[in-house]
Design an enzyme around this catalytic site. Structure first.
Site, short mmCIF file in Angstrom:
data_model
loop_
_atom_site.label_atom_id
_atom_site.label_comp_id
_atom_site.label_asym_id
_atom_site.label_seq_id
_atom_site.Cartn_x
_atom_site.Cartn_y
_atom_site.Cartn_z
N ASP A 158 0.86 -1.18 0.00
CA ASP A 158 0.00 0.00 0.00
C ASP A 158 0.90 1.23 0.00
O ASP A 158 1.94 1.25 0.67
CB ASP A 158 -0.93 0.03 1.21
CG ASP A 158 -2.02 1.09 1.03
OD1 ASP A 158 -3.07 0.75 0.44
OD2 ASP A 158 -1.81 2.24 1.47
N GLU B 41 0.96 5.77 -0.18
CA GLU B 41 0.30 7.07 -0.19
C GLU B 41 1.09 7.94 -1.18
O GLU B 41 2.32 7.82 -1.28
CB GLU B 41 0.28 7.69 1.20
CG GLU B 41 -0.39 6.85 2.27
CD GLU B 41 -1.84 6.49 1.96
OE1 GLU B 41 -2.50 7.27 1.24
OE2 GLU B 41 -2.31 5.44 2.42
N HIS C 28 -6.05 5.21 5.53
CA HIS C 28 -5.34 6.10 4.61
C HIS C 28 -3.89 6.38 5.01
O HIS C 28 -3.33 7.39 4.62
CB HIS C 28 -6.10 7.42 4.41
CG HIS C 28 -7.45 7.24 3.81
ND1 HIS C 28 -7.64 6.60 2.61
CD2 HIS C 28 -8.69 7.60 4.26
CE1 HIS C 28 -8.94 6.58 2.31
NE2 HIS C 28 -9.60 7.18 3.32
N ASP D 48 -3.50 0.43 6.03
CA ASP D 48 -4.23 -0.16 4.91
C ASP D 48 -3.59 -1.47 4.46
O ASP D 48 -4.29 -2.42 4.06
CB ASP D 48 -4.30 0.82 3.75
CG ASP D 48 -5.26 1.98 4.01
OD1 ASP D 48 -5.99 1.91 5.03
OD2 ASP D 48 -5.29 2.94 3.21
#
Length: 454
Positions: A7, A9, A145, A150
């Site tokens: 995951d 960001e 998030h 996540d």
């Protein structure tokens, strides 16, 4: 097979223009998480305020963090040769692939999307967002998030799916890589290992038992063709449901692959090689002396009890060979088993009178002996030299009476006279006699050595 559950960001936007601000990777070995990795990253560009509002990551937090270039080697070691798993995998993989391209590496991992998998494992849901799925499956998300929060939730979700329906995971991998033709229980990773070289291959069932042996110029393509197309659909269906693994032996040449295949089928008797594993009926030319002292010939089916002078694959072939001998050496058709009554001067095949005793046995048997000697001369041992599996070796095959009796792969540079003693004996299989006849004209004379009787 290991899975890298990822995951990230980002600063938003498309992979070409955006940057990664945080990354988390969990390595799953099919049973459990075996390694974790996470870090904030300096995206080397400003983070929009709306992204900060969503993730909580701002410019101040990342200004002294490593760049992607700083972690590229460690991250490559984590991701390369793993299955890349993410929720909406195209997004995460797209950003990471683009980041690697900028530092001169190309990530080509197979991918799995937990969104798509969830639609099959948990059908009928209105939304397949990570939040909704975790809510329905009672999976906690520690930090929504944020990359590790996540990633952990995705890992729990994936773990439940892989343990409840591994076949679905396997099939999805095959479909995503254009290999949906593969058997459901055959690992995607194993197919990638299959060589595109010449050799013999063995299909194994779930207990590791060989159920089919084949040969191929290109093993990978041949294995693929077993499960595609419309030829022999029943056999394809049975193999597809039973094949769990594949082994292979490289042979260097097609002729060597054919010989080795015949030997292995006879040795292992796999249940799906019914055509070749059934013994071929051979006919033989036999000699005996009757009560009157005349040498006689007879053609009959070969059994284990008696060794023939010569072998044939059909009665017609044997009769033609014997007729040639009768004409060449002036033999009696009746004493050769081609007539039931005494010969006459009007017959197509000549006779010197042995069948009515007008020619004495000692004179007739001289011609019989000449015919037998000629047969023996034609059956001398031959040593055939073939290309090996590498540039530095050759395959040597010794044939006795037309059948393969010994072979070995040996390094180049050996003296011809020393080679026969280095060969390994194998059971004599009639099919190798047929294969030699079929391929001998394709082998150049400098590859064939006729051995002198010992």
């Amino acid at each position: 097979m290991e899975f890298a559950i990822v995951d990230i960001e980002t600063t938003g936007g498309a992979p070409k223009y955006g940057g990664i601000t945080e990354i988390a990777v969990l390595i799953h070995d099919g049973e459990q998480i075996i390694r974790e990795y996470e870090t904030l990253l300096n995206p080397e560009q400003a983070i929009p305020t709306y992204i900060t509002g969503l993730t909580g990551i701002d410019n101040f937090m990342v200004r002294h963090q490593p760049t992607f270039s700083d972690i590229q080697d460690e991250l490559w070691e984590l991701l390369n040769d793993k299955v890349f798993v993410a929720h909406n995998v195209s997004f995460d993989f797209g950003f990471i692939r683009e980041a690697f391209l900028k530092v001169g590496k190309e990530l080509k991992s197979p991918k799995l999307c937990t969104v798509r998998l969830s639609r099959k494992v948990f059908p009928g849901m209105k939304s397949y967002s990570l939040g909704r799925l975790c809510e329905s499956q009672k999976i906690p998300i520690e930090a929504r998030h944020r990359a590790m929060g996540d990633a952990r939730a995705t890992a729990i979700l994936f773990d439940r799916m892989i343990k409840s329906n591994y076949q679905l995971i396997n099939q999805s991998l095959k479909k995503n890589t254009g290999e949906a033709f593969l058997p459901p229980n055959f690992p995607h990773s194993k197919f990638k290992e299959i060589p595109d070289s010449c050799g013999v291959y063995y299909m194994l069932d779930e207990r590791g038992k060989v159920i089919y042996v084949g040969k191929a110029i290109n093993i990978r393509e041949r294995f693929k063709n077993h499960f595609s197309g419309q030829v022999l659909p029943k056999l394809k269906s049975k193999l597809k449901s039973e094949v769990f693994d594949l082994r292979w032996e490289l042979t260097g040449t097609e002729f060597m692959a054919l010989l080795y295949e015949a030997l292995e089928i006879k040795r292992l008797w796999p249940k799906y090689n019914s055509a070749l594993k059934l013994p071929k009926q051979l006919y033989g030319l036999f000699h005996y002396v009757d009560n009157s002292g005349y040498g006689r010939f007879q053609i009959s089916k070969i059994t284990k009890l008696f060794k023939p002078l010569e072998s044939f694959f059909s009665m017609e072939e044997a009769n033609l060979f014997l007729k040639t001998g009768i004409i060449t050496y002036g033999l009696c058709p009746k004493l050769c088993g081609l007539r039931k009554v005494n010969c006459s001067s009007e017959d197509e095949l000549p006779c010197e009178g042995a069948c009515d005793f007008s020619e004495e046995p000692k004179y007739y048997n001289q011609r019989v002996a000449e015919f037998m000697h000629k047969i023996k001369d034609s059956q001398q041992e031959i040593l055939i030299k073939l290309d090996g599996r590498t540039d530095s070796e050759y395959a040597y095959c010794l044939f006795e009476q037309g059948m393969l009796s010994k072979f070995a792969y040996l390094e180049e540079g050996l003296i011809s006279a020393a080679i026969p003693a280095l060969l390994e004996p194998v059971p004599q299989v009639p099919e190798t006699y047929y294969l030699l006849r079929q391929y001998i004209h394709q082998i150049s004379s400098d590859q064939i050595l006729v051995l002198e009787p010992s």
